[in-house]
Design a protein around this motif. Sequence first.
Motif, PDB file in Angstrom:
ATOM      1  N   THR A   5      -8.996 -48.104  10.437  1.00 42.78           N
ATOM      2  CA  THR A   5      -8.637 -49.643  10.786  1.00 42.78           C
ATOM      3  C   THR A   5     -10.054 -50.237  11.411  1.00 42.78           C
ATOM      4  O   THR A   5      -9.780 -51.417  11.692  1.00 42.78           O
ATOM      5  N   VAL A   6     -10.996 -49.689  11.282  1.00 45.54           N
ATOM      6  CA  VAL A   6     -12.183 -50.306  11.980  1.00 45.54           C
ATOM      7  C   VAL A   6     -12.819 -51.387  10.800  1.00 45.54           C
ATOM      8  O   VAL A   6     -13.218 -52.365  11.108  1.00 45.54           O
ATOM      9  N   ARG A   7     -12.552 -50.919   9.324  1.00 51.02           N
ATOM     10  CA  ARG A   7     -12.963 -51.861   8.484  1.00 51.02           C
ATOM     11  C   ARG A   7     -11.751 -52.188   7.514  1.00 51.02           C
ATOM     12  O   ARG A   7     -11.532 -51.725   6.455  1.00 51.02           O
ATOM     13  N   PRO A   8     -10.983 -53.192   7.914  1.00 51.01           N
ATOM     14  CA  PRO A   8      -9.716 -53.531   7.171  1.00 51.01           C
ATOM     15  C   PRO A   8     -10.155 -54.308   5.824  1.00 51.01           C
ATOM     16  O   PRO A   8     -11.308 -55.111   5.809  1.00 51.01           O
ATOM     17  N   VAL A   9      -9.128 -54.445   5.026  1.00 54.35           N
ATOM     18  CA  VAL A   9      -9.353 -55.481   3.779  1.00 54.35           C
ATOM     19  C   VAL A   9      -8.941 -56.754   4.432  1.00 54.35           C
ATOM     20  O   VAL A   9      -7.805 -56.836   4.899  1.00 54.35           O
ATOM     21  N   VAL A  10      -9.819 -57.871   4.247  1.00 54.50           N
ATOM     22  CA  VAL A  10      -9.373 -59.131   4.449  1.00 54.50           C
ATOM     23  C   VAL A  10      -9.592 -59.911   3.157  1.00 54.50           C
ATOM     24  O   VAL A  10     -10.159 -59.660   2.207  1.00 54.50           O
TER      25      VAL A  10
END
Length: 54
Positions: A5-10
């Motif tokens: 969850t530190v590098r979510p898709v945006v």
Amino acid sequence: MARSTVRPVVTLKSTAGTGVTYVTRKNRLNDPDRLVLRKYDPVAGEHVPFRETR
């Protein structure tokens, strides 16, 4: 292996109002605010700021 969850898709949406979007990942620890990147908009034919949408 599960995604962190530190590098979510945006999703980045063009500020030129053309509806063009890019999909990328961001690091929440380094960029807690909404991400703004200057990328190429093929409909507008120029580089414009793209803002993160939620």
